[in-house]
Design a protein around this motif. Sequence first.
Motif, PDB file in Angstrom:
ATOM      1  N   TYR A  95      20.725  26.514  -9.061  1.00  0.00           N
ATOM      2  CA  TYR A  95      21.983  26.510  -9.795  1.00  0.00           C
ATOM      3  C   TYR A  95      22.850  27.652  -9.318  1.00  0.00           C
ATOM      4  O   TYR A  95      22.412  28.791  -9.288  1.00  0.00           O
ATOM      5  CB  TYR A  95      21.788  26.678 -11.299  1.00  0.00           C
ATOM      6  N   PRO A  96      24.133  27.402  -9.058  1.00  0.00           N
ATOM      7  CA  PRO A  96      24.639  26.077  -8.689  1.00  0.00           C
ATOM      8  C   PRO A  96      24.253  25.779  -7.251  1.00  0.00           C
ATOM      9  O   PRO A  96      23.819  26.670  -6.555  1.00  0.00           O
ATOM     10  CB  PRO A  96      26.157  26.263  -8.826  1.00  0.00           C
ATOM     11  N   ARG A 127      11.847  29.861  -6.670  1.00  0.00           N
ATOM     12  CA  ARG A 127      12.857  29.273  -7.562  1.00  0.00           C
ATOM     13  C   ARG A 127      14.159  30.050  -7.372  1.00  0.00           C
ATOM     14  O   ARG A 127      14.306  31.159  -7.867  1.00  0.00           O
ATOM     15  CB  ARG A 127      12.359  29.384  -8.997  1.00  0.00           C
ATOM     16  N   VAL A 128      15.084  29.470  -6.651  1.00  0.00           N
ATOM     17  CA  VAL A 128      16.302  30.179  -6.279  1.00  0.00           C
ATOM     18  C   VAL A 128      17.363  30.070  -7.367  1.00  0.00           C
ATOM     19  O   VAL A 128      17.605  28.997  -7.918  1.00  0.00           O
ATOM     20  CB  VAL A 128      16.849  29.634  -4.945  1.00  0.00           C
ATOM     21  N   PHE A 129      17.986  31.191  -7.663  1.00  0.00           N
ATOM     22  CA  PHE A 129      19.106  31.238  -8.603  1.00  0.00           C
ATOM     23  C   PHE A 129      20.348  31.692  -7.850  1.00  0.00           C
ATOM     24  O   PHE A 129      20.308  32.658  -7.081  1.00  0.00           O
ATOM     25  CB  PHE A 129      18.804  32.224  -9.736  1.00  0.00           C
ATOM     26  N   ASP A 130      21.463  31.009  -8.083  1.00  0.00           N
ATOM     27  CA  ASP A 130      22.724  31.320  -7.425  1.00  0.00           C
ATOM     28  C   ASP A 130      23.773  31.471  -8.517  1.00  0.00           C
ATOM     29  O   ASP A 130      24.256  30.477  -9.060  1.00  0.00           O
ATOM     30  CB  ASP A 130      23.089  30.195  -6.448  1.00  0.00           C
ATOM     31  N   ARG A 154      23.476  34.103 -16.301  1.00  0.00           N
ATOM     32  CA  ARG A 154      22.391  33.153 -16.494  1.00  0.00           C
ATOM     33  C   ARG A 154      21.071  33.667 -15.947  1.00  0.00           C
ATOM     34  O   ARG A 154      20.108  32.923 -15.807  1.00  0.00           O
ATOM     35  CB  ARG A 154      22.743  31.798 -15.858  1.00  0.00           C
ATOM     36  N   ALA A 155      21.002  34.954 -15.611  1.00  0.00           N
ATOM     37  CA  ALA A 155      19.745  35.589 -15.221  1.00  0.00           C
ATOM     38  C   ALA A 155      19.766  37.017 -15.739  1.00  0.00           C
ATOM     39  O   ALA A 155      20.829  37.605 -15.945  1.00  0.00           O
ATOM     40  CB  ALA A 155      19.555  35.564 -13.709  1.00  0.00           C
ATOM     41  N   VAL A 355      23.992  37.096  -7.609  1.00  0.00           N
ATOM     42  CA  VAL A 355      22.654  36.756  -7.139  1.00  0.00           C
ATOM     43  C   VAL A 355      22.660  35.489  -6.297  1.00  0.00           C
ATOM     44  O   VAL A 355      23.289  34.488  -6.658  1.00  0.00           O
ATOM     45  CB  VAL A 355      21.690  36.547  -8.345  1.00  0.00           C
ATOM     46  N   ASP A 356      21.992  35.529  -5.174  1.00  0.00           N
ATOM     47  CA  ASP A 356      21.570  34.347  -4.411  1.00  0.00           C
ATOM     48  C   ASP A 356      20.164  34.652  -3.937  1.00  0.00           C
ATOM     49  O   ASP A 356      19.938  35.048  -2.782  1.00  0.00           O
ATOM     50  CB  ASP A 356      22.522  34.078  -3.252  1.00  0.00           C
ATOM     51  N   ALA A 357      19.195  34.490  -4.838  1.00  0.00           N
ATOM     52  CA  ALA A 357      17.840  35.000  -4.594  1.00  0.00           C
ATOM     53  C   ALA A 357      16.855  34.367  -5.569  1.00  0.00           C
ATOM     54  O   ALA A 357      17.250  33.732  -6.545  1.00  0.00           O
ATOM     55  CB  ALA A 357      17.836  36.525  -4.751  1.00  0.00           C
TER      56      ALA A 357
END
Length: 363
Positions: A95-96, A127-130, A154-155, A355-357
């Motif tokens: 996401y996204p 589990r990648v969060f963007d 959202r993190a 974040v992109d990690a």
Amino acid sequence: MTTASHMEPDALPVAAPRAADPGDGPDTSDSLFSRLPFLFSGHTDPTGLLNLTGLTGRPPRPDRPAPTTNQPTQPDQTSQPSQTSPTNPTPPPTYPPPSQPTATPPPSQPTPTPQPLQPTTDQRTPRVFDGWALDTCNAPSQETLRAWQDAKYRAIGVYFGGRGRYCRQQPNLTPDWLRATDRLGWGVLPVYVGSQPPCVVGKHRRRFTIGDHPWEQGVAEGRDAVRSARRLGIAPVSPLYLDIEAYRPGATACGRTTLRYIRAWSREVRRHGYLAGFYGSTGSGVRQVDRARAAGVPDLPTVMWFARWSGRPALYGEAALSRRAWHPHRRIHQYAGNVRETHGGHALKIDRNRVDAPVAWIR
């Protein structure tokens, strides 16, 4: 990472038993994922994070523009942080979804609408969060997290262990809290504040400096990080982020000691099936680790969380990092710190992050 004025450090050091130091020899731990059962014949890793032998990849996608906010921006500085089925190869959602690379970012793209992290049960890959994340010294209550559901974040970064963390008392940080946070749609960034450089800038950090055997100490504290993560239900393949605070960049011997500790910690965490992440200042630790990467030094962290409080997120615009390194999905920029925000009537003092990690898998 978070402000220290009212926080109590953990006074109990971690024992540092003797451990073999492989020095600059081959990094056998970088191939650990080849020994895990979820990597079966024909499996592909869309995140690129399982190929731990290299820290470069495709050209990074452009950053999204900075969010519109009525909060004051922080002065530019380099961190004085405030603290499925097993045969189904379908990757976990992100996401996204990452945007396609373009020559330049769109000039007036709106800030993405906040949405919960999409649920998934495929724990074979990171589990990648963007998106946007906050970190704050004490894990907030579930009531506060629910009140913040309309915010862009959202993190959340949580300080789950380490002898050097400020917030020794964490009444909310339990396995049940983590599961409830995960169900609410929040990604979790687990932060471990271990021993600090002998030349650390913050005076309050000097009680917890790396000793005479940095490799052995890094191994011992890496093992402690894994034990702490397991007790909380943070599953393997999750990232664990080692927090190293700003230190004097011109202190050569101190830098060597610190790098050996970072490498040993990262190797040990990785040996137990976790992703090794690193948080640091762009003026010291981040710059040193990136220079070590360019020199071919093994056992380095997989994910880079860098602090520069410029007030504007710039995942791939940081001068201390090569644009061709630490991607895909391996960067976090802490771009503002010690900011007070209120949402739904609940106030928190936070650091802001783009974040992109990877975020944690919660059991």
